[in-house]
Structure formats: structure tokens, C-alpha cells
Scaffold this active site. Structure first.
Site, mmCIF file in Angstrom:
data_model
loop_
_atom_site.group_PDB
_atom_site.id
_atom_site.type_symbol
_atom_site.label_atom_id
_atom_site.label_comp_id
_atom_site.label_asym_id
_atom_site.label_seq_id
_atom_site.Cartn_x
_atom_site.Cartn_y
_atom_site.Cartn_z
ATOM 1 N N HIS A 10 0.821 -1.220 0.000
ATOM 2 C CA HIS A 10 0.000 0.000 0.000
ATOM 3 C C HIS A 10 0.851 1.264 0.000
ATOM 4 O O HIS A 10 0.396 2.335 -0.416
ATOM 5 C CB HIS A 10 -0.918 -0.003 1.223
ATOM 6 N N ASP A 51 -9.188 -3.644 -18.775
ATOM 7 C CA ASP A 51 -9.397 -4.495 -19.956
ATOM 8 C C ASP A 51 -8.033 -4.817 -20.562
ATOM 9 O O ASP A 51 -7.333 -3.940 -21.054
ATOM 10 C CB ASP A 51 -10.274 -3.768 -20.977
#
Length: 446
Positions: free
Chosen positions: A172, A390
Site C-alpha cells: 500500500h 481491460d
């Protein structure tokens, strides 16, 4: 996920070959890369998974090739964490690369259905646990245990129908949710042979501490909270955790906001405010906190446009402030929901340029990370567009984070993503009380 798939994945998922390191496709900058104090306070690994219906024989080759190319733009991911001379985390940009793992399982991906956050054991099989592999025991407050470990790893799990799961694990301190969406969308563009729509802005010194430092506010985000003797929150460490999902459809969310405004104190109320207030209060009630016990709500507020001047578009890193809202449990529960929402609203409005700078300076002086004792830690994904990723075979039909103990999630739910799936982890006996309270409240709302 159904029980069949869970058992099948747990018992039959196989790693193909050995984990490999993917290095940048071109030579990249080396040397030390600065991490801001907003990056320093969250040095833990989190994982996300994305389910895709179809692929092709070139799946692994395409992902690996585009992995190498995206690392040219996001070269800090190819480095390694280390401790600087002043005792803070930095990235040593060595170009060693990120981890890639190929896995396969002999069933169809259709069995998965929508993302199920409650099945933590199954989800953990879809990401590569480098800490487990290297036998590293990781503690969020001991940053040294993550040194020399790649801050990014990817696992592609292939199903016999052609579908696949893309599982990503990242430290993170490298980025927040907004930067992660940008990174994945950029990776997808490269995989599809397209130029980047948005290049990363890599200079994090825009959030450097001032010299001299200037702490102007009280920063509850770093507050240490004492657990009172009768506080049952310590059961989290003594009793097995139970994880549950609670779906709030648009009708329930509207009713919840109406309930929050029924006393006339509030004229408006956001979904986040109402849902967070409700869950925080119900959680405190289920835990049977001592009335004098300080309860803490901890959540992120994006500071990119609140800083003066705003952070540049494409800023790569943590641009969100983790805000701490404190209140004695008794006071929280004896007042109406509008009172809780006002506390939350005050924290959100407090995130100004002055406050962010002050918080950065506060960490610079104290080096104190957030205390998570008696804390309701919320991470909201309901507005983040992870569904747009995508790699060339269409967008994922489902996605979500692999839950961490102590982290409660607001996830989008349904095809239109207008419902919210609240994922919660509590001690088993407390979860039973929580569910009973939820049922009573739902009946009263309707």
C-alpha cells in the site's frame, strides 16, 4: 463462490512452473525514490482479484509482455523497499522487477458467480502470497519485514473454459485505490497495443514535510486509544473471526438516509455518511463497548483536489488522508444518527491543504502510525471504477479486494453497481449479535 468451487480451488489449483521476475522492457532510472509521509503510514500488502470470462492462447505471453512494458512507466514497482538514513521507507530503484505467477484449475469460471468477499480462503489462492512463500512473518507495524521483497506480484489463474482470474498483490505504500485504477487501466492499454491515456506523475516530493515542520491541528488519525477493561473489542484476538456480507440495495440505502434525517438536524445526507454512521454505531453496540470507551472510525478522504495547488492528474502514490473520528461509545449510541453523521462530515470537511500539510508534518515529528485499537476501519470501493480494466478480452465481470482482518469494506454490488455490499469481520459471538441488531433495524425501517 459456491462451496464446490471453493473446495475445488483449495485442493486442485496448481502453480505452473516457478514464480518469475518480470523486469522493465527498457532501462529505467535507478537510485532512491522518495515516498511521502502519506505513503509511510500504510506499509502493508493488499490484494485484489479480477474475473474475466474469456482469453486466448496468448494470455500469459500478453500479460508478461505488457507487464514488462508497464514497468517502464511505473519503474518504482521494479525496485525494492529499504530504510533511508532518516529511518523512513524509500524505494531503491534497482530494476529487479515484479513477480509473475501462472496457475491453472480444471473447472469453468462460470461457477464463480459474483465476487464473494466472505470466502477468504478461496480468494487467497487466487493471489500469490510472497510472504508465505518466503516464510516472512509480516506485521503492519514492523516495516523491516517487507524489505528486499518485491512490492508488486501478479498471479494469472487460468480456467479450462478460457476464463481467467487476474490477482494482484501490492504494498500500500506504493499507491492508493485511485492510483491502482490508473495503473491497471494503463496496463490494459499497453496489453491492447494502445498508447497510455494518462502518464503517471511520479514526483512525490510535492507531499514532502515542511522544514521547519508546522503541526497546526490535533491529528486523531495517529491517536493511541486505551482499551478499557470491559471493552470486548479484544475478543478479536481471542475468538475466531466470522466474516459476513450485508447487501444494501438502493431502497435500503434511501430508507437509511431518510432515517438519518428524520430528526430535522440534517437537510442532506450522502450514502457514505449514512451507511458508515449506521455500521459504526451497530458495530459498537454489538461489541458491547464500555460507555466511556473511545470508539474510533478510520477512513480515507481523497486529498488530491483539496491540496493547494491540487496534485497533478495521474499522481502516482497515496493521495488520500486517513482520518480518525473519535467519540465515547456511550455518547455515540445515546444520540441519533444525525449526531454520528455530523462527526463524519466534520472529518471530511477538515481535509484541507493546511490539514494535510499539518498531518504530514505530524508524522515527520512523531513517526507514529495509526493505532487500530477499538477502531472501525472502512475502505470504500463503491465509487472506484475497477470494472474498466481491460487486457484485451473485455472488462471483468466481477472484482474485489481480498479481505484483511480488521478492514471493513464497502463494495459495489449488482450489474448497475447501485447496491453496496458491506463486508464485515467480527468475533463469531459478536457477529451473531450484529446480525440480530441488523434484522431489528431493517424491520423498523420498513
Amino acid at each position: 463462490m459456491g462451496s464446490y468451487l471453493s473446495d475445488h480451488l483449495l485442493n486442485n489449483l496448481k502453480i505452473v512452473g516457478k514464480p518469475t521476475l518480470i523486469t522493465p522492457a527498457e532501462e529505467t532510472q535507478n537510485g532512491l525514490y522518495f515516498l511521502s509521509n502519506l505513503d509511510q503510514i500504510v506499509p502493508f500488502t493488499f490484494s485484489t482479484v479480477y474475473y474475466f470470462k474469456s482469453s486466448s492462447e496468448s494470455l500469459v505471453e500478453t500479460i508478461k509482455d505488457s507487464f514488462a512494458k508497464i514497468l517502464v512507466y511505473y519503474y518504482p514497482f521494479a525496485g525494492r523497499l529499504k530504510i533511508s538514513k532518516d529511518g523512513k521507507l524509500v524505494i531503491n530503484c534497482t530494476g529487479e522487477g515484479g513477480v509473475f505467477v501462472e496457475a491453472e484449475v480444471d473447472c469453468n469460471i462460470d461457477v464463480i458467480g459474483d465476487f464473494d468477499s466472505t470466502n477468504t480462503k478461496t480468494l487467497s489462492k487466487l493471489v500469490y502470497d510472497i510472504f508465505d512463500d518466503e516464510e516472512i512473518v509480516y506485521d503492519i507495524r514492523q516495516a523491516k519485514s517487507i524489505l528486499d521483497v518485491p512490492p508488486l506480484s501478479v498471479q494469472v489463474t487460468k480456467f479450462k473454459c478460457g476464463g481467467f482470474v487476474f490477482g494482484l498483490s501490492v504494498n500500500h505504500c506504493m499507491l492508493d485505490g485511485i492510483s491502482l485504477v490508473q495503473f491497471l487501466n494503463s496496463w490494459g492499454e499497453i496489453a491492447r497495443g494502445l498508447p497510455l491515456t494518462m502518464h503517471p506523475f511520479l514526483d512525490r516530493t510535492l507531499l514532502k514535510a515542511r522544514n521547519p515542520t508546522k503541526v497546526e491541528f490535533t491529528h486523531n488519525e495517529y491517536a493511541e486509544i486505551e482499551d478499557l477493561p470491559k471493552d470486548t473489542a479484544n475478543l478479536d484476538q481471542e475468538e475466531e473471526l466470522s466474516f459476513k456480507s450485508f447487501i444494501f440495495d438502493p431502497v435500503k440505502l434511501k430508507q437509511l438516509k431518510t432515517k438519518a434525517m428524520e430528526d430535522g438536524v440534517l437537510q442532506t445526507c450522502s450514502t457514505f455518511e449514512a451507511l458508515t454512521a449506521y455500521m459504526w454505531r451497530t458495530r459498537c453496540q454489538a461489541l458491547k463497548l464500555h460507555p466511556d470507551q473511545i470508539a474510533k472510525l478510520y477512513f480515507a478522504v481523497d486529498g488530491r483536489d483539496r491540496i493547494d495547488p491540487p496534485l497533478p492528474k495521474g499522481y502516482f502514490g497515496n493521495g488520500a488522508m486517513f482520518m480518525g473520528t473519535l467519540c465515547p461509545a456511550g455518547k455515540l449510541l445515546e444520540n441519533p444518527m444525525s449526531f454520528t453523521i455530523q462527526l463524519i462530515r466534520y472529518s471530511i470537511k477538515s481535509v484541507t491543504d493546511s490539514y494535510v500539510r499539518s498531518s504530514i508534518d505530524c508524522y515527520e515529528e512523531t513517526r507514529t502510525r495509526a493505532s487500530l485499537s477499538s477502531t472501525f476501519l472502512v475502505s470504500t470501493w463503491s465509487k472506484l471504477p475497477f470494472h474498466t480494466t481491460d487486457f484485451g478480452w473485455g472488462e471483468p465481470f466481477s472484482f474485489g479486494p481480498v479481505p484483511l482482518p480488521g478492514l471493513d469494506l464497502f463494495l459495489p454490488h449488482g450489474e448497475d453497481r447501485k447496491s453496496i455490499n458491506v463486508f464485515l469481520g467480527l468475533p463469531a459471538s459478536t457477529m451473531k449479535i450484529f446480525e440480530e441488531l441488523m434484522q431489528i433495524d431493517i424491520q423498523s425501517i420498513y
